[in-house]
Design a protein around this motif. Structure first.
Motif, PDB file in Angstrom:
ATOM      1  N   LYS A   1       0.830  -1.203   0.000  1.00 17.97           N
ATOM      2  CA  LYS A   1       0.000   0.000   0.000  1.00 17.97           C
ATOM      3  C   LYS A   1       0.865   1.254   0.000  1.00 17.97           C
ATOM      4  O   LYS A   1       0.564   2.239  -0.683  1.00 17.97           O
ATOM      5  CB  LYS A   1      -0.936  -0.003   1.208  1.00 17.97           C
ATOM      6  N   ALA A   2       1.971   1.211   0.740  1.00 19.20           N
ATOM      7  CA  ALA A   2       2.865   2.368   0.823  1.00 19.20           C
ATOM      8  C   ALA A   2       3.578   2.645  -0.499  1.00 19.20           C
ATOM      9  O   ALA A   2       4.009   3.770  -0.750  1.00 19.20           O
ATOM     10  CB  ALA A   2       3.890   2.159   1.933  1.00 19.20           C
ATOM     11  N   GLN A   3       3.718   1.633  -1.350  1.00 22.87           N
ATOM     12  CA  GLN A   3       4.414   1.825  -2.625  1.00 22.87           C
ATOM     13  C   GLN A   3       3.587   2.605  -3.645  1.00 22.87           C
ATOM     14  O   GLN A   3       4.135   3.188  -4.575  1.00 22.87           O
ATOM     15  CB  GLN A   3       4.793   0.464  -3.231  1.00 22.87           C
ATOM     16  N   ARG A   4       2.261   2.565  -3.508  1.00 25.49           N
ATOM     17  CA  ARG A   4       1.364   3.287  -4.423  1.00 25.49           C
ATOM     18  C   ARG A   4       1.585   2.872  -5.877  1.00 25.49           C
ATOM     19  O   ARG A   4       1.640   3.698  -6.786  1.00 25.49           O
ATOM     20  CB  ARG A   4       1.527   4.805  -4.265  1.00 25.49           C
ATOM     21  N   LYS A   5       1.740   1.568  -6.079  1.00 26.67           N
ATOM     22  CA  LYS A   5       1.909   1.018  -7.427  1.00 26.67           C
ATOM     23  C   LYS A   5       0.980  -0.169  -7.618  1.00 26.67           C
ATOM     24  O   LYS A   5       0.501  -0.769  -6.645  1.00 26.67           O
ATOM     25  CB  LYS A   5       3.358   0.569  -7.656  1.00 26.67           C
ATOM     26  N   THR A   6       0.733  -0.513  -8.867  1.00 26.69           N
ATOM     27  CA  THR A   6      -0.028  -1.718  -9.180  1.00 26.69           C
ATOM     28  C   THR A   6       0.824  -2.938  -8.872  1.00 26.69           C
ATOM     29  O   THR A   6       1.986  -3.009  -9.278  1.00 26.69           O
ATOM     30  CB  THR A   6      -0.429  -1.738 -10.672  1.00 26.69           C
ATOM     31  N   VAL A   7       0.264  -3.896  -8.167  1.00 16.23           N
ATOM     32  CA  VAL A   7       0.967  -5.136  -7.857  1.00 16.23           C
ATOM     33  C   VAL A   7       0.486  -6.218  -8.821  1.00 16.23           C
ATOM     34  O   VAL A   7      -0.661  -6.674  -8.736  1.00 16.23           O
ATOM     35  CB  VAL A   7       0.742  -5.566  -6.401  1.00 16.23           C
ATOM     36  N   LEU A   8       1.352  -6.582  -9.744  1.00 11.37           N
ATOM     37  CA  LEU A   8       1.067  -7.609 -10.751  1.00 11.37           C
ATOM     38  C   LEU A   8       1.692  -8.915 -10.281  1.00 11.37           C
ATOM     39  O   LEU A   8       2.919  -9.033 -10.215  1.00 11.37           O
ATOM     40  CB  LEU A   8       1.648  -7.198 -12.101  1.00 11.37           C
ATOM     41  N   THR A   9       0.873  -9.894  -9.937  1.00 15.30           N
ATOM     42  CA  THR A   9       1.361 -11.156  -9.404  1.00 15.30           C
ATOM     43  C   THR A   9       1.269 -12.268 -10.445  1.00 15.30           C
ATOM     44  O   THR A   9       0.208 -12.472 -11.036  1.00 15.30           O
ATOM     45  CB  THR A   9       0.562 -11.564  -8.149  1.00 15.30           C
ATOM     46  N   PHE A  10       2.377 -12.946 -10.647  1.00 18.64           N
ATOM     47  CA  PHE A  10       2.409 -14.129 -11.500  1.00 18.64           C
ATOM     48  C   PHE A  10       2.362 -15.379 -10.628  1.00 18.64           C
ATOM     49  O   PHE A  10       3.076 -15.476  -9.620  1.00 18.64           O
ATOM     50  CB  PHE A  10       3.686 -14.160 -12.351  1.00 18.64           C
ATOM     51  N   MET A  11       1.538 -16.329 -11.034  1.00 19.89           N
ATOM     52  CA  MET A  11       1.435 -17.622 -10.363  1.00 19.89           C
ATOM     53  C   MET A  11       1.627 -18.729 -11.390  1.00 19.89           C
ATOM     54  O   MET A  11       1.464 -18.512 -12.590  1.00 19.89           O
ATOM     55  CB  MET A  11       0.058 -17.782  -9.713  1.00 19.89           C
ATOM     56  N   GLY A  12       1.957 -19.913 -10.900  1.00 20.81           N
ATOM     57  CA  GLY A  12       2.125 -21.049 -11.809  1.00 20.81           C
ATOM     58  C   GLY A  12       2.840 -22.189 -11.126  1.00 20.81           C
ATOM     59  O   GLY A  12       2.819 -22.309  -9.902  1.00 20.81           O
ATOM     60  N   TYR A  13       3.506 -23.019 -11.913  1.00 18.25           N
ATOM     61  CA  TYR A  13       4.260 -24.140 -11.354  1.00 18.25           C
ATOM     62  C   TYR A  13       5.595 -23.656 -10.791  1.00 18.25           C
ATOM     63  O   TYR A  13       6.242 -22.788 -11.376  1.00 18.25           O
ATOM     64  CB  TYR A  13       4.541 -25.189 -12.433  1.00 18.25           C
ATOM     65  N   SER A  14       5.994 -24.242  -9.689  1.00 16.20           N
ATOM     66  CA  SER A  14       7.322 -23.975  -9.129  1.00 16.20           C
ATOM     67  C   SER A  14       8.183 -25.206  -9.328  1.00 16.20           C
ATOM     68  O   SER A  14       8.767 -25.402 -10.390  1.00 16.20           O
ATOM     69  CB  SER A  14       7.208 -23.586  -7.654  1.00 16.20           C
ATOM     70  N   GLY A  15       8.252 -26.074  -8.317  1.00 13.65           N
ATOM     71  CA  GLY A  15       9.062 -27.278  -8.429  1.00 13.65           C
ATOM     72  C   GLY A  15       8.607 -28.219  -9.521  1.00 13.65           C
ATOM     73  O   GLY A  15       9.411 -28.985 -10.061  1.00 13.65           O
ATOM     74  N   ALA A  16       7.323 -28.181  -9.886  1.00 12.56           N
ATOM     75  CA  ALA A  16       6.804 -29.057 -10.944  1.00 12.56           C
ATOM     76  C   ALA A  16       7.368 -28.689 -12.308  1.00 12.56           C
ATOM     77  O   ALA A  16       7.400 -29.529 -13.215  1.00 12.56           O
ATOM     78  CB  ALA A  16       5.275 -29.002 -10.975  1.00 12.56           C
ATOM     79  N   GLY A  17       7.809 -27.445 -12.477  1.00 11.50           N
ATOM     80  CA  GLY A  17       8.419 -27.017 -13.726  1.00 11.50           C
ATOM     81  C   GLY A  17       7.432 -26.934 -14.884  1.00 11.50           C
ATOM     82  O   GLY A  17       6.243 -27.232 -14.740  1.00 11.50           O
ATOM     83  N   TYR A  18       7.960 -26.542 -16.039  1.00  7.93           N
ATOM     84  CA  TYR A  18       7.160 -26.375 -17.250  1.00  7.93           C
ATOM     85  C   TYR A  18       7.659 -27.296 -18.351  1.00  7.93           C
ATOM     86  O   TYR A  18       8.877 -27.427 -18.548  1.00  7.93           O
ATOM     87  CB  TYR A  18       7.204 -24.924 -17.736  1.00  7.93           C
ATOM     88  N   GLU A  19       6.728 -27.880 -19.075  1.00  8.15           N
ATOM     89  CA  GLU A  19       7.101 -28.704 -20.218  1.00  8.15           C
ATOM     90  C   GLU A  19       7.748 -27.851 -21.301  1.00  8.15           C
ATOM     91  O   GLU A  19       8.663 -28.277 -21.989  1.00  8.15           O
ATOM     92  CB  GLU A  19       5.871 -29.433 -20.775  1.00  8.15           C
ATOM     93  N   ASP A  20       7.275 -26.605 -21.442  1.00  6.58           N
ATOM     94  CA  ASP A  20       7.825 -25.686 -22.439  1.00  6.58           C
ATOM     95  C   ASP A  20       8.169 -24.360 -21.750  1.00  6.58           C
ATOM     96  O   ASP A  20       7.394 -23.404 -21.802  1.00  6.58           O
ATOM     97  CB  ASP A  20       6.808 -25.460 -23.566  1.00  6.58           C
ATOM     98  N   PRO A  21       9.328 -24.297 -21.106  1.00  6.70           N
ATOM     99  CA  PRO A  21       9.694 -23.068 -20.384  1.00  6.70           C
ATOM    100  C   PRO A  21       9.780 -21.841 -21.287  1.00  6.70           C
ATOM    101  O   PRO A  21       9.447 -20.726 -20.849  1.00  6.70           O
ATOM    102  CB  PRO A  21      11.065 -23.410 -19.784  1.00  6.70           C
ATOM    103  N   ALA A  22      10.220 -22.021 -22.514  1.00  7.29           N
ATOM    104  CA  ALA A  22      10.332 -20.875 -23.430  1.00  7.29           C
ATOM    105  C   ALA A  22       8.962 -20.280 -23.727  1.00  7.29           C
ATOM    106  O   ALA A  22       8.808 -19.051 -23.777  1.00  7.29           O
ATOM    107  CB  ALA A  22      11.012 -21.306 -24.728  1.00  7.29           C
ATOM    108  N   ALA A  23       7.957 -21.138 -23.902  1.00  9.26           N
ATOM    109  CA  ALA A  23       6.599 -20.650 -24.152  1.00  9.26           C
ATOM    110  C   ALA A  23       6.061 -19.922 -22.930  1.00  9.26           C
ATOM    111  O   ALA A  23       5.347 -18.915 -23.053  1.00  9.26           O
ATOM    112  CB  ALA A  23       5.682 -21.812 -24.525  1.00  9.26           C
ATOM    113  N   MET A  24       6.391 -20.425 -21.737  1.00 15.56           N
ATOM    114  CA  MET A  24       5.960 -19.742 -20.514  1.00 15.56           C
ATOM    115  C   MET A  24       6.566 -18.354 -20.433  1.00 15.56           C
ATOM    116  O   MET A  24       5.877 -17.369 -20.142  1.00 15.56           O
ATOM    117  CB  MET A  24       6.361 -20.570 -19.286  1.00 15.56           C
ATOM    118  N   ARG A  25       7.859 -18.247 -20.712  1.00 16.43           N
ATOM    119  CA  ARG A  25       8.515 -16.937 -20.653  1.00 16.43           C
ATOM    120  C   ARG A  25       7.951 -15.987 -21.703  1.00 16.43           C
ATOM    121  O   ARG A  25       7.788 -14.787 -21.433  1.00 16.43           O
ATOM    122  CB  ARG A  25      10.023 -17.105 -20.825  1.00 16.43           C
ATOM    123  N   GLU A  26       7.649 -16.504 -22.873  1.00 20.82           N
ATOM    124  CA  GLU A  26       7.079 -15.662 -23.920  1.00 20.82           C
ATOM    125  C   GLU A  26       5.699 -15.154 -23.521  1.00 20.82           C
ATOM    126  O   GLU A  26       5.358 -13.988 -23.740  1.00 20.82           O
ATOM    127  CB  GLU A  26       6.985 -16.440 -25.236  1.00 20.82           C
TER     128      GLU A  26
END
Length: 222
Positions: free
Chosen positions: A46-71
């Motif tokens: 609240k003190a930062q006065r900015k929009t908080v954009l949160t990304f969620m997804g797999y952590s330890g499970a990883g991604y089958e296509d990490p490049a597609a996730m990053r894109e």
């Protein structure tokens, strides 16, 4: 904790992020780390006065296509201004944590909210997160049993976020994403498979048959 002490704690936390972001496109390697309650985390943002954009997804499970996730994450980031936005994730380096590097490269301030279970289990933090909040929690996050609501970590994550983007995601992401949607937060889901080999190995270790669906618990709930 008295109201004055709480205010001082919030103001103290609020000073950390601007200092960490002076490097902008350089990953800090060693983030500022703070133990905090969900209320303290909310006060900080609240003190930062900015929009908080949160990304969620797999952590330890990883991604089958990490490049597609990053894109996919890069396409989302293009719609936000670094001067007005904080990119928030779950602090760790694995899986969706790769988005931290993309965010820092674009000049975003980055934060992470994570259960103290990560510290207790020696899970590595991302080298590209500026500010980390460890929330005391007996679980990794998600819904508490018997309808008691969200765990402290997930409460801090959901209540601190203005917009939530989930790229795939398992049970904890499912619980947080659906809670954010119920709370009227701006939400977006992008389908992504977890890493097939990791999921098959996990099932084998637990004496279970290999999974037939790798889309994750969030996709199944939508």
């Amino acid at each position: 904790m008295t109201p004055i002490t709480t205010l001082r704690a919030a103001l103290g936390l609020a000073l950390l992020l601007p200092l960490a972001c002076t490097s902008q496109a350089v990953c800090p390697a060693t983030p500022a780390v703070q133990d905090a309650t969900p209320a303290q985390v909310r006060s900080y943002f609240k003190a930062q006065r900015k929009t908080v954009l949160t990304f969620m997804g797999y952590s330890g499970a990883g991604y089958e296509d990490p490049a597609a996730m990053r894109e996919a994450a890069s396409r989302v980031l293009k719609h936000y201004r670094p001067s007005r936005t904080i990119v928030n994730i779950g602090a760790t380096a694995e899986g969706i944590g790769a988005v931290y590097e993309l965010a820092v490269q674009r000049g975003f301030a980055t934060t992470g909210i994570v259960s103290t279970q990560a510290r207790a289990n020696g899970v590595a933090l991302s080298p590209c997160v500026h500010q980390v909040f460890y929330v005391a929690d007996s679980s990794w996050g998600g819904q508490l049993p018997d309808g008691q609501g969200l765990s402290p970590t997930s409460e801090a994550m959901v209540t601190s976020s203005d917009a939530v983007v989930a790229i795939g995601g398992g049970e904890v992401t499912r619980d947080e994403f659906l809670a954010a949607r119920r709370a009227g937060k701006k939400t977006r889901f992008i389908a992504a498979d977890m890493h097939h080999g990791t999921a098959i190995d996990k099932a084998s270790r637990h004496g279970q048959p290999p999974p037939a669906d790798f889309r994750g618990a969030l996709a199944a709930a939508l």
